[in-house]
Design a protein around this motif. Structure first.
Motif, short mmCIF file in Angstrom:
data_model
loop_
_atom_site.label_atom_id
_atom_site.label_comp_id
_atom_site.label_asym_id
_atom_site.label_seq_id
_atom_site.Cartn_x
_atom_site.Cartn_y
_atom_site.Cartn_z
N ILE A 57 6.65 -11.67 10.21
CA ILE A 57 5.34 -12.07 10.80
C ILE A 57 4.39 -10.86 11.07
CG2 ILE A 57 3.62 -13.10 12.24
CD1 ILE A 57 5.73 -15.60 12.60
N ALA A 58 4.96 -9.81 11.81
CA ALA A 58 4.34 -8.66 12.17
C ALA A 58 4.44 -7.76 11.07
CB ALA A 58 5.35 -7.87 13.25
N PHE A 59 5.19 -7.75 9.98
CA PHE A 59 5.30 -7.04 8.85
C PHE A 59 4.15 -7.68 8.05
CE2 PHE A 59 6.24 -6.35 4.17
CZ PHE A 59 6.40 -4.92 4.44
N CYS A 60 3.97 -8.90 7.68
CA CYS A 60 2.88 -9.61 6.97
C CYS A 60 1.52 -9.15 7.53
CB CYS A 60 2.83 -11.00 6.80
SG CYS A 60 4.53 -11.45 5.88
N TRP A 62 0.66 -6.71 9.36
CA TRP A 62 0.62 -4.94 9.19
C TRP A 62 0.17 -4.97 7.77
CZ3 TRP A 62 3.66 -1.42 6.45
CH2 TRP A 62 3.12 -0.01 6.61
N VAL A 63 0.70 -5.48 6.58
CA VAL A 63 0.46 -5.46 5.34
C VAL A 63 -1.06 -5.94 4.95
CG1 VAL A 63 1.05 -5.96 3.15
CG2 VAL A 63 2.72 -5.24 4.39
N THR A 64 -1.49 -6.91 5.45
CA THR A 64 -2.62 -7.28 5.08
C THR A 64 -3.91 -6.63 5.97
OG1 THR A 64 -2.48 -9.14 7.13
CG2 THR A 64 -1.81 -9.77 4.99
N GLY A 65 -3.42 -5.94 7.00
CA GLY A 65 -4.40 -5.05 7.53
C GLY A 65 -4.65 -3.89 6.92
N MET A 66 -3.88 -3.39 6.12
CA MET A 66 -3.66 -1.94 5.46
C MET A 66 -5.06 -1.84 4.45
SD MET A 66 -1.41 -0.08 6.54
CE MET A 66 -1.03 1.01 5.21
N PRO A 67 -5.29 -2.65 3.49
CA PRO A 67 -6.31 -2.55 2.76
C PRO A 67 -7.74 -2.55 3.48
CG PRO A 67 -4.99 -4.51 1.89
CD PRO A 67 -4.84 -4.00 3.11
#
Length: 96
Positions: free
Chosen positions: A5-8, A10-15
């Motif tokens: 969940i933390a990885f997801c 983090w990835v969605t916040g990158m763009p």
């Protein structure tokens, strides 16, 4: 599970971090406006030079006895008009 969940998240916040900010967009618009007005001033100078050079050329031909200068007059006149209209077209195209 928490790691996934933390990885997801983090990835969605990158763009969102990769997008340019408002300050960068305003700077780009400011640079475009400055460059455009320099180009528009250049177009006005070119149109003036075309008109003056054409007038001198036509006057010389008239004084040399070449009285059929209709094509030369229209050519120089339309060259100057084209340069002026291209500046107006660029202003409408870029919305400045």
């Amino acid at each position: 599970m928490r790691a996934i969940i933390a990885f997801c998240l983090w990835v969605t916040g990158m763009p969102a971090l990769a997008q340019p900010g408002i300050a960068e967009m305003q700077q780009a618009r400011h640079e475009l406006v400055n460059t455009y007005f320099s180009a528009f001033d250049c177009a006005l100078v070119l149109a003036t030079l075309f008109g003056l050079f054409g007038a001198v050329t036509i006057y010389k031909n008239w004084q040399d006895g070449k009285h059929h200068i209709d094509a030369a007059v229209s050519g120089w006149f339309y060259a100057a008009i084209f340069v002026l209209l291209s500046g107006i077209f660029l202003r409408a195209l870029f919305g400045i």
